[in-house]
Structures are given as C-alpha cells and as structure tokens.
Design an enzyme around this catalytic site. Sequence first.
Site, PDB file in Angstrom:
ATOM      1  N   HIS A   8       0.827  -1.215   0.000  1.00  0.00           N
ATOM      2  CA  HIS A   8       0.000   0.000   0.000  1.00  0.00           C
ATOM      3  C   HIS A   8       0.863   1.268   0.000  1.00  0.00           C
ATOM      4  O   HIS A   8       2.053   1.247   0.327  1.00  0.00           O
ATOM      5  CB  HIS A   8      -0.928   0.006   1.216  1.00  0.00           C
ATOM      6  CG  HIS A   8      -0.192   0.009   2.526  1.00  0.00           C
ATOM      7  ND1 HIS A   8       0.369   1.151   3.066  1.00  0.00           N
ATOM      8  CD2 HIS A   8       0.084  -0.992   3.394  1.00  0.00           C
ATOM      9  CE1 HIS A   8       0.958   0.848   4.218  1.00  0.00           C
ATOM     10  NE2 HIS A   8       0.807  -0.443   4.437  1.00  0.00           N
ATOM     11  N   GLU A  81      -2.418  -7.308   7.334  1.00  0.00           N
ATOM     12  CA  GLU A  81      -1.136  -7.144   8.017  1.00  0.00           C
ATOM     13  C   GLU A  81      -1.087  -7.944   9.319  1.00  0.00           C
ATOM     14  O   GLU A  81      -2.129  -8.251   9.913  1.00  0.00           O
ATOM     15  CB  GLU A  81      -0.874  -5.664   8.302  1.00  0.00           C
ATOM     16  CG  GLU A  81       0.485  -5.345   8.931  1.00  0.00           C
ATOM     17  CD  GLU A  81       1.686  -5.764   8.096  1.00  0.00           C
ATOM     18  OE1 GLU A  81       1.830  -6.981   7.852  1.00  0.00           O
ATOM     19  OE2 GLU A  81       2.495  -4.889   7.729  1.00  0.00           O
TER      20      GLU A  81
END
Length: 211
Positions: A8, A81
Amino acid sequence: MKIYFIRHGETVWNTLRIFQGSSNSPLTEKGREQAKKLGERLKNTEFTNFYSSPLGRTIETSKLIIGDRDIKIETIDEFKEISVGRMEGVPREKFEATYPEQFHNFFFNPKDYNPIPYDGETFPQLIERVERGLKKITENHKEDDVIVVVTHGMTLKAIFKVIKGISFDELGKVAVPQNTSLSIVDYTDGKYSVDIFSDVSHLGADDYENY
C-alpha cells in the site's frame, strides 16, 4: 501465472512512525500520489483478478491504482497485516521502550518474536495464513492468469519467505518492501520464481521510506 504483489501507499501512521498492524490509517497525499504513479505504470497491464487485503489503506491504494478502469476488487483476509495487538496505534519509541526485546525481534529476529504479552500475532501464525492465501490463488486460477495482490510490509516479508523457501534467520535480514513497491512472481508447474522484488522505479527518490 503471474502474481503482482504490491504494498500500500504511505499512510499517516507511517509518517508518524506508529504501528498499524491490523488497525488502519488513511493514505497521506504522498501515498495517494505513489499509488497513482504505480497505476500509470500498470495502465496497460491486463489483469484477470485484483485482490486486496480488507484493510482501508490497501483498498484505497487499490482504487487509485485501478483509476477509471473497470476492474473489480476482491478482498482476501489472509493477506491483511500482522496484528501487533495492543501495540497498534502506539509510536515505535513507546513500543521499543516498553518491550525492547520484542521490538528488536519484530524486525530482525522473527524466530524469537513473542507478542503474547500484548496479544499480538506470531510470525508462524502469519506465515500459516499467507500460505492459505497463496493456496487460494494458485488453486483457483489458470496458468495464464495475471493476478494482483495489494497487501502490507510484514505480510510481504512472510509471503516471500514462503515463495523463496528462506529460513527465519534469513527472513530477519530481509528489508520491508517500500510503499507501493512492485514485486512480480511467476508460478508455473507448482513452482514459484521471482521476476522482480520491491521495485519502486515508478517513484522519485524522495517518494518512499521504509516501514
């Protein structure tokens, strides 16, 4: 099969050096521009499927990469994550002061990383779930498919541990891929090979930072 792994864009908490984990922080303006630059780089690449972690920063990055193209984003929970439990939303300096050994192990010695005191996720747990995610992709797509996965820094380290078959000792030496870095993996006849790893050639020299 080609799999395009992307981290990201830069987030607010990245700039403040705050642990994000499975919590979320929005992209900065710089992070948005990073994603747009990667989208421009990939504008002529035809993808068969586009996957993202379910977290907001990866969804936002995915939308900016896609732009006005008619591409559906599918979420894949296995690539969110690593959770750092109660250390999420905590500045790095406070984490390091409170749990100095585990702070060091998180980055450099994953084999001995023990997040139990703050209800985090271990690296073996992370690796087990990214293996499930990789299996979902490789078992549900054809050899000539081109897949995108937008995910996170530590998750990418775990993914490439699996793909490259490296040890925990080696994993501790691997840098966290940069924001909006591109890694391209070929999967043929049940075997992975890495074409590109953590490439940020679409960014200027001042456009990226580490985890």
